[in-house]
Design an enzyme around this catalytic site. Sequence first.
Site, PDB file in Angstrom:
ATOM      1  N   GLY A   1      18.297  54.490  28.175  1.00 35.62           N
ATOM      2  CA  GLY A   1      18.569  53.710  26.966  1.00 35.62           C
ATOM      3  C   GLY A   1      17.641  52.510  26.927  1.00 35.62           C
ATOM      4  O   GLY A   1      17.041  52.145  27.932  1.00 35.62           O
ATOM      5  N   LYS A   2      17.469  51.933  25.778  1.00 37.34           N
ATOM      6  CA  LYS A   2      16.713  50.668  25.669  1.00 37.34           C
ATOM      7  C   LYS A   2      17.041  50.056  24.323  1.00 37.34           C
ATOM      8  O   LYS A   2      17.259  50.772  23.342  1.00 37.34           O
ATOM      9  CB  LYS A   2      15.209  50.921  25.777  1.00 37.34           C
ATOM     10  CG  LYS A   2      14.362  49.680  25.986  1.00 37.34           C
ATOM     11  CD  LYS A   2      14.448  49.150  27.424  1.00 37.34           C
ATOM     12  CE  LYS A   2      13.128  49.069  28.090  1.00 37.34           C
ATOM     13  NZ  LYS A   2      13.119  49.045  29.516  1.00 37.34           N
TER      14      LYS A   2
END
Length: 429
Positions: free
Chosen positions: A118-119
């Site tokens: 994720g980011k």
Amino acid sequence: MTTTPPQQNDESGESDLDSALVTARRQLERAAAHIDVDDGVIERLKHPTRVEQVSVPLERDDGSVDVFTGYRAQHDDVRGPYKGGLRYHPEVNADECVGLSMWMTWKCAVMDLPFGGGKGGISIDPKSLSDDEKERLTRRFAEELRYVIGPTRDVPAPDMGTDAQTMAWFMDAYSMQQGETIPGVVTGKPPVIGGSYGREEAPGRSTAIAAREAVDYYDMDLENTTIAVQGFGSVGANAARLLESWGADVVAVSDVNGAIYDPDGLDIESIPTHEEEPEAVLKQDAPETLSNEEILELDVDVLIPAAIGNVITADNADDIAADIVVEGANGPTTFAADTILEERGVHVIPDILANAGGVTVSYFEWLQDINRRKWSLEEVNQELESKMLDAWEEVRTEVEEKELSWRDAAYVVALSRIAEAKATRGLWP
Ligand code: GLU
């Protein structure tokens, strides 16, 4: 609001300063050619599961209100909860978050951590915020993301423009709304509220370990190795300090204003890190100063780009004089530059292996939070060393057996694990 995943960029542009998403997709396709993996799996991995886009209103210190756009890209969670940083930077956008979240998927897989990628972040210049504004912005961002994150769902961490204090505010806001203290919702917190010892130094430590192993692999002696480090924030400074303590000659370091260079080796310990005193590098005594472009082209054994992405491009790849490049930053080498470096025989140890100490110690922090048992700094560093050496061995085997670059080999290790997990779980429904 949940947006549809961004469309594939136009890849026909002349510039090789591609978005992280374009680079990440090209790297995926290139690596996929080296392993026997179902096309459907590769296709699924080119797209994120979801990109959450939110509006984050901020009351300024003068009482006025500005609204900023925040994102959380969740790429793939076949191996576990999404994991990755939150970035406060003017160039944050949906595509960049997706590309960076893809790198997190591979990074977690290459380290064999039970996480996906994720980011996220907010499109804002963090230098334009007072501390109070940063706190309010972070608390509201945590509230806006509350429905898509959580210790078993998606676990953010620090990244560019955010730090341990940001994570403390984020964790507090989330916990207050949930009605209980939930330290495992983010990692990279201060140790006093469930953070791990050694987390802050971890990406620099793993970068130094990768450099040490690469020097050894290519039959060089660390004591006679010269090193240049671009960036003197937590990754660059910690890597430089460790490598110096292991006997290497760190001859050049830089920050945003430029570099200092001493062919006999700098006294790294005496240079304040960005966190200790911002932009202090050029204030140090040194025989020579260089620009941030020149430091990349120094004739050293090892170059560590540890500042920002896209610094080694088709324009300067032919001028890189180092034998080994160890990527401390995420995505410092463009796809085109990578090909040039490979043709020239420059060995590039990729970000997803080199700087993976950050997310690895984040995993240790998450374990400590969930189990309510703190580890000592020695325990953390020992476990990190052992995780890094395991990953190094896995990647080295692919380098040798398939005659691959270190990047392709790291992707092969990661992709094989992800593809196996996808095949074992199957496609729902
Ligand atoms: N932002 C760091 C990275 O790019 C760490 C992510 C994490 O600890 O979850 O690897």
